[in-house]
Motif scaffolding. Structure first.
Motif, PDB file in Angstrom:
ATOM      1  N   ALA A   1       0.802  -1.345  -0.157  1.00 47.55           N
ATOM      2  CA  ALA A   1       0.144   0.077  -0.001  1.00 47.55           C
ATOM      3  C   ALA A   1       0.809   1.304   0.065  1.00 47.55           C
ATOM      4  O   ALA A   1       0.592   2.064  -0.634  1.00 47.55           O
ATOM      5  CB  ALA A   1      -0.988  -0.026   1.015  1.00 47.55           C
ATOM      6  N   ALA A   2       2.109   1.167   0.785  1.00 49.46           N
ATOM      7  CA  ALA A   2       2.779   2.633   0.780  1.00 49.46           C
ATOM      8  C   ALA A   2       3.644   2.773  -0.459  1.00 49.46           C
ATOM      9  O   ALA A   2       3.761   3.876  -0.707  1.00 49.46           O
ATOM     10  CB  ALA A   2       3.933   2.170   2.017  1.00 49.46           C
ATOM     11  N   THR A   3       4.051   1.557  -1.282  1.00 45.25           N
ATOM     12  CA  THR A   3       4.675   1.677  -2.389  1.00 45.25           C
ATOM     13  C   THR A   3       3.950   1.511  -3.732  1.00 45.25           C
ATOM     14  O   THR A   3       4.360   2.057  -4.710  1.00 45.25           O
ATOM     15  CB  THR A   3       5.928   0.829  -2.613  1.00 45.25           C
ATOM     16  OG1 THR A   3       5.231  -0.675  -2.415  1.00 45.25           O
ATOM     17  CG2 THR A   3       6.732   1.060  -1.059  1.00 45.25           C
ATOM     18  N   GLY A   4       2.845   1.016  -4.082  1.00 47.80           N
ATOM     19  CA  GLY A   4       2.032   0.643  -5.019  1.00 47.80           C
ATOM     20  C   GLY A   4       2.607  -0.533  -5.722  1.00 47.80           C
ATOM     21  O   GLY A   4       2.166  -0.694  -6.685  1.00 47.80           O
ATOM     22  N   VAL A   5       3.650  -1.209  -4.934  1.00 46.63           N
ATOM     23  CA  VAL A   5       4.172  -2.402  -5.574  1.00 46.63           C
ATOM     24  C   VAL A   5       3.296  -3.679  -4.939  1.00 46.63           C
ATOM     25  O   VAL A   5       3.322  -3.762  -3.946  1.00 46.63           O
ATOM     26  CB  VAL A   5       5.595  -2.587  -5.303  1.00 46.63           C
ATOM     27  CG1 VAL A   5       6.043  -3.836  -5.738  1.00 46.63           C
ATOM     28  CG2 VAL A   5       6.525  -1.354  -5.742  1.00 46.63           C
ATOM     29  N   ASP A   6       2.674  -4.421  -6.023  1.00 46.67           N
ATOM     30  CA  ASP A   6       2.050  -5.558  -5.587  1.00 46.67           C
ATOM     31  C   ASP A   6       2.897  -6.483  -4.607  1.00 46.67           C
ATOM     32  O   ASP A   6       4.015  -6.718  -5.008  1.00 46.67           O
ATOM     33  CB  ASP A   6       1.276  -6.045  -6.675  1.00 46.67           C
ATOM     34  CG  ASP A   6       1.891  -6.727  -7.778  1.00 46.67           C
ATOM     35  OD1 ASP A   6       2.525  -7.776  -7.453  1.00 46.67           O
ATOM     36  OD2 ASP A   6       1.695  -6.761  -8.755  1.00 46.67           O
ATOM     37  N   ARG A   7       2.012  -7.401  -4.022  1.00 44.61           N
ATOM     38  CA  ARG A   7       2.744  -8.469  -3.282  1.00 44.61           C
ATOM     39  C   ARG A   7       3.342  -9.411  -3.956  1.00 44.61           C
ATOM     40  O   ARG A   7       4.513  -9.659  -3.414  1.00 44.61           O
ATOM     41  CB  ARG A   7       1.635  -8.882  -2.428  1.00 44.61           C
ATOM     42  CG  ARG A   7       0.717  -8.018  -1.353  1.00 44.61           C
ATOM     43  CD  ARG A   7      -0.331  -8.849  -0.609  1.00 44.61           C
ATOM     44  NE  ARG A   7      -1.303  -7.824  -0.194  1.00 44.61           N
ATOM     45  CZ  ARG A   7      -2.021  -8.082   0.703  1.00 44.61           C
ATOM     46  NH1 ARG A   7      -1.911  -9.377   1.366  1.00 44.61           N
ATOM     47  NH2 ARG A   7      -2.708  -7.505   1.301  1.00 44.61           N
TER      48      ARG A   7
END
Length: 132
Positions: free
Chosen positions: A8-14
């Motif tokens: 959520a903080a980076t916009g990089v998915d899991r």
């Protein structure tokens, strides 16, 4: 922080975060007693760097080299400058290749405009692109 918080903080998915871990771009996170990955704040900065470096055209291998230097206690600025100069040379070369391709496409379009489809023989595939 859990992986969802980092995502959520980076916009990089899991899945991408896990991929970066497997590739060695992110250090192995510590595990909470329940087995969940527990990340620190530095992971956010590292992910943001990875994304910014990708945006500048660096490959994951390029990024891994820079991160390895940093992790080894060295400032990677000199190395990064060399990598960026190489990327710029590649972009300029590719730009020239694309300019040649654009000229060829323009020529083919003009050729196509001057051909009469009624003159195509059944054995012709497409006369715009000549291969004979």
């Amino acid at each position: 922080m859990l992986i969802g918080d980092i995502s959520a903080a980076t916009g990089v998915d899991r899945q991408t975060i896990r991929f970066y871990e497997r590739q060695g771009l992110l250090p192995e996170p510590r595990r909470a007693p329940n087995g969940y990955r527990a990340y620190d704040e530095a992971t956010i900065d590292r992910l943001r760097f990875i994304r910014a470096a990708q945006g500048a055209g660096l490959t994951l291998a390029d990024i891994a080299e820079v991160l390895s230097l940093r992790d080894g206690g060295q400032a990677p600025c000199s190395h990064m400058s060399v990598v960026l100069e190489q990327k710029l040379a590649e972009v300029r070369s590719r730009h020239q290749e694309l300019a040649v391709l654009a000229a060829e496409l323009e020529h083919l379009i003009e050729t196509g405009r001057s051909l009469d489809p009624a003159e195509c023989r059944p054995t012709d595939i497409c006369r715009i692109i000549s291969f004979k």
